[in-house]
Design an enzyme around this catalytic site. Structure first.
Site, short mmCIF file in Angstrom:
data_model
loop_
_atom_site.label_atom_id
_atom_site.label_comp_id
_atom_site.label_asym_id
_atom_site.label_seq_id
_atom_site.Cartn_x
_atom_site.Cartn_y
_atom_site.Cartn_z
N HIS A 9 11.59 -3.72 7.10
CA HIS A 9 12.13 -3.24 7.50
C HIS A 9 13.37 -2.68 8.05
O HIS A 9 14.46 -2.04 8.41
CB HIS A 9 12.26 -3.78 8.96
CG HIS A 9 10.58 -4.65 9.29
ND1 HIS A 9 9.92 -5.70 8.77
CD2 HIS A 9 9.56 -3.99 10.07
CE1 HIS A 9 8.37 -5.34 9.02
NE2 HIS A 9 8.73 -4.33 10.04
N ARG A 51 9.99 6.12 21.48
CA ARG A 51 8.83 6.72 20.20
C ARG A 51 7.54 6.69 21.11
O ARG A 51 7.27 6.08 22.09
CB ARG A 51 8.58 5.10 19.51
CG ARG A 51 7.66 5.07 18.19
CD ARG A 51 7.95 6.36 17.26
NE ARG A 51 9.07 5.29 16.57
CZ ARG A 51 8.69 4.60 15.17
NH1 ARG A 51 7.85 4.79 14.93
NH2 ARG A 51 9.53 4.21 14.53
N GLY A 82 0.72 -1.60 -0.40
CA GLY A 82 0.18 0.34 0.00
C GLY A 82 1.01 1.37 0.21
O GLY A 82 0.61 2.08 -0.69
#
Ligand code: GLN
Ligand code: ZN
Length: 765
Positions: A704, A525, A442
């Site tokens: 990744h 994060r 996507g």
């Protein structure tokens, strides 16, 4: 007197100071003294905030660089060989190296970071301790003692928090040659460390220690249950009063075990498992403190004080001084301070409570049993009652149309018109794809130009027209590249999306957004989940114009791209006044309209991402089937409004399917793309053993890493797949979306991927 305490406070800071300081330190822009100063200020501030709110016993040890489990690994000297400091004690550099790895361009070959995984059923990730069969433990990190001293110097009454020995061992993994070794055998070696820690804390004048043993809410093997008794019988000899904290669920079959451990107190989570009360009263020895977690540490809603007080009042009459009151779990999982949300609509804001406010709720509840006539208590209860009433009646929450639509859903609505075999035959004719069709998941690289354009548009600095032009040009770029590379099913690239959940949440009715509602996800994060506050609906089409534009540029098949209902729910703060199932089904209907609109716009393939499907599994197996049933139904409800000819894809990026494969099949997507490259296709075993009936795209390369795998490697992986799944049902695609990658490596990898598909067609088709 009931005592108000806290199990832990968010460490990131209301302005994410910890994130910023750690990142600056990693970049070399802040020195260690500067970093440590930020930590010290945050701890001091957080103790003060909790104390000001009325918390009497403050947590120490909830602060951590990067991650709290990692801090324990350092404390115990559980430092993998590859990070062990030559000769000396570990430093902050050691800690960050364990968390982040050391890049291989450094002189000494580099070392990969420790594995990271989810903390129970939260979205917080911890660093998995690495044990070896010959693991030795030694007190190697002074942080806890230093922070206790720091708190004492500030005049605070504190309770150090440690992860219990059983939970710590449970969370770790054996590495290296450990054939036949059971990590539980490490317990005897580990326990003396707890003894040393408690001794040291006692010398510092500490009275209580909180020992977190959340694994007591899991289905535990018998030997682990036995180990609990053994461990705490031994630790009984050590100094300090001990409070065992359990959370994220009910003790259930472990209730007797937990209640009778020879410690001085037990904390239970009455938000997730209210049914534990009053049962626990009958099992708890008469000398023990009972801490009741009644304020939800995992969500953002104001506590219904009267409801909580009904339980606490009763407990107080039975326990008196032995009653403690707390949030359900550490407040690590809730945002820091609602007061920052100045822009938020006043009514919505009045329904919310973040960590700072939750501390005040805990304190006022304690006050309510200690001094029921205090004016503040009356005021708080009246306010709470008003909030509950305003929510219960609010037309902003309760939408008759949404509810009526949901009530009218029939069984057939969550079923495609024909079985897969008939659908796929029609789809093959309509789509005319080659064998081993290629596609991507996507997203394409989110360049800084894209991010800047989105940001400028949001801030009103870029007009809608200019923004649309900018996005169109990104879409054209993505389409041109995919055509040039020879991909079969194209995507528009998701340039307009900041985040796969937020993008949709912003366009749905029933969601609200905060500006500073950050929660730590891992390390530095943080995420800012959207909040579901009311019945959910879709005012208008969300993605159709972008996808229609993308399709207009190419004769190839363009795949529409949506986030599925289960993932939307799992990655948001949910409502507490209706079930998760109801929220998932509302989301499913809203997204179903989008699926149908995409079909009407001529889109023949529509992907509904369910990245969070598996992580929704309850902690205890007894709850699995009920969850899987409603989650599967929600997906189907979302996907089943289209004709047989329209091909529905789903995507899940992880590698553990054994437990859920039947439900994955029951979702009945025509095609599923999954992550397989890192496990070398091993996870396809699940798809083989069960004879997964529909089409599958097992990811052939790991997105990744910037590494570009060559064609032969991908062909080899697909050959493995062919041994398990018939060739005519296989797709060729990466593991996940490419938004974190750069264009250069993306193009190079996709060239090789298309070449691999072509080679497979020649070889096998
Ligand atoms: N379609 C999303 C993307 O490509 C899927 C992301 C995900 O599964 N986490 O980015
Ligand atoms: Zn993914």
């Amino acid at each position: 007197m009931a005592l108000a305490h806290s199990l832990g406070f968010p460490r990131i800071g209301r302005d994410r100071e910890l994130k910023k300081a750690q990142e600056a330190f990693w970049k070399g822009e802040l020195d260690e003294a500067g970093l440590r100063a930020v930590g010290r200020e945050l701890r001091a501030r957080h103790w003060q905030v909790q104390k000001d709110a009325g918390i009497e016993l403050l947590p120490v040890g909830d602060f951590a660089w990067y991650d709290g489990v990692l801090a324990h690994s350092l404390t115990f000297g559980v430092i993998p060989e590859r990070f062990r400091p030559a000769g000396g004690k570990p430093t902050l550099q050691t800690l960050f190296a364990m968390a982040r790895g050391v890049s291989s361009d450094a002189c000494c070959g580099g070392a990969h970071a420790q594995e990271m995984t989810k903390w129970f059923d939260t979205n917080y990730h911890y660093l998995v301790p690495e044990f070896t069969a010959d693991q030795q433990f030694a007190l190697s990190w002074e942080q806890l003692f230093e922070e206790v001293a720091e708190a004492h110097a500030l005049g605070h009454n504190v309770k150090p928090v440690v992860i219990g020995p059983l939970t710590y061992l449970w969370l770790g993994k054996l590495k290296g040659d450990a054939q036949g070794f059971d990590k539980l055998e490490l317990l005897e070696r580990l326990l003396p460390l707890y003894g040393q820690i408690f001794q040291r804390l006692a010398e510092q004048g500490v009275e209580w220690v909180q020992i977190d043993e959340p694994i007591l809410v899991l289905d535990l093997p018998q030997d682990w249950k036995n180990a609990f008794e053994r461990a705490y019988n031994l630790l009984q000899r050590e100094p300090l009063k001990k409070l065992i904290a359990t959370y994220f669920g009910g003790l259930e079959d472990n209730l007797g075990l937990a209640a009778n451990l020879p410690v001085d107190g037990l904390h239970i989570d009455l938000v997730r498992a209210p049914e534990q009360y009053p049962t626990i009263l009958d099992r708890l020895p008469a000398y023990k403190v009972l801490s009741l977690g009644v304020v939800n540490g995992r969500n953002v809603w104001r506590c219904d004080l009267e409801k909580a007080l009904a339980v606490i009042g009763h407990a107080h009459s039975r326990l008196g001084e032995r009653l403690w009151i707390a949030p359900s779990c550490s407040l690590l999982h809730s945002p820091v301070d609602l007061a920052l949300e100045e822009g938020l609509d006043a009514e919505l804001k009045s329904w919310l409570a973040f960590a700072t406010q939750k501390c005040a709720e805990v304190a006022v509840l304690a006050r309510a049993v200690n001094q029921p006539d205090a004016p503040e208590v009356h005021k708080a209860l009246a306010e709470s009652r008003a909030v509950q009433a305003s929510r219960a009646a609010s037309p902003r929450i309760h939408k008759p149309q949404v509810q009526a639509r949901l009530a009218a859903v029939k069984a057939g609505d969550s079923q495609r018109r024909s079985p897969f075999a008939q659908r796929i035959a029609k789809q093959r004719i309509g789509l005319a794809l080659p064998p081993f069709p290629t596609t991507t998941i996507g997203s394409f690289p989110q360049t800084s130009a894209i991010r800047l354009a989105r940001q400028a548009f949001k801030q009103g600095k870029l007009s809608l027209g200019d923004y649309t032009d900018a996005m169109h040009s990104e879409i054209r770029h993505a389409v041109e590249i995919q055509e040039r590379l020879g991909l079969d099913v194209l995507v528009h690239g998701e340039a307009e999306r900041n985040d796969m959940v937020e993008y949709f949440a912003e366009q749905l009715d029933g969601y609200l957004f905060t500006r500073f509602g950050w929660v730590q996800s891992y390390g530095s994060r943080c995420v800012k989940p959207a909040i579901i506050y009311g019945d959910l609906s879709r005012p208008k089409a969300m993605t159709v114009e972008w996808i229609r534009y993308a399709q207009s540029l190419t004769g190839k098949v363009m795949k529409g791209m949506l986030t599925g209902p289960v993932t939307m729910l799992m990655w948001s703060f949910p409502r507490e006044d209706v079930s998760r199932q109801v929220q998932a089904r509302q989301l499913a209907l809203a997204l179903r309209d989008e699926v149908v609109d995409l079909e009407a716009a001529g889109i023949k393939v529509i992907q509904i991402d369910e990245a969070a499907f598996r992580e929704g599994l309850p902690l205890r197996q007894a709850g699995w089937q009920a969850y899987l049933d409603w989650a599967t139904e929600a997906f189907r409800l979302c996907a089943s409004g289209v004709r047989d000819e329209t091909q529905i894809h789903t995507h899940m990026c992880y590698s553990e399917f054994n437990d859920v494969i039947e439900s994955i099949a029951a979702m009945d997507a025509d095609v599923i793309t999954i992550e397989t490259s890192r496990s070398d296709m091993e996870l396809l075993d699940a798809f083989e053993a069960f004879e997964y009936p529909n089409e599958i795209g097992p990811g052939v390369y790991d997105i990744h890493s910037p590494r570009v795998p060559d064609t032969a490697e991908m062909v080899k992986l697909m050959r493995k797949a062919v041994r398990r799944i018939p060739a005519e049902r296989l797709w060729v695609n990466p593991d996940c979306g490419l938004k974190t990658r750069g264009w250069a490596e993306t193009e190079a990898a996709l060239i090789n991927m298309v070449a691999a598909a072509r080679q497979l067609r020649r070889e096998l088709a």
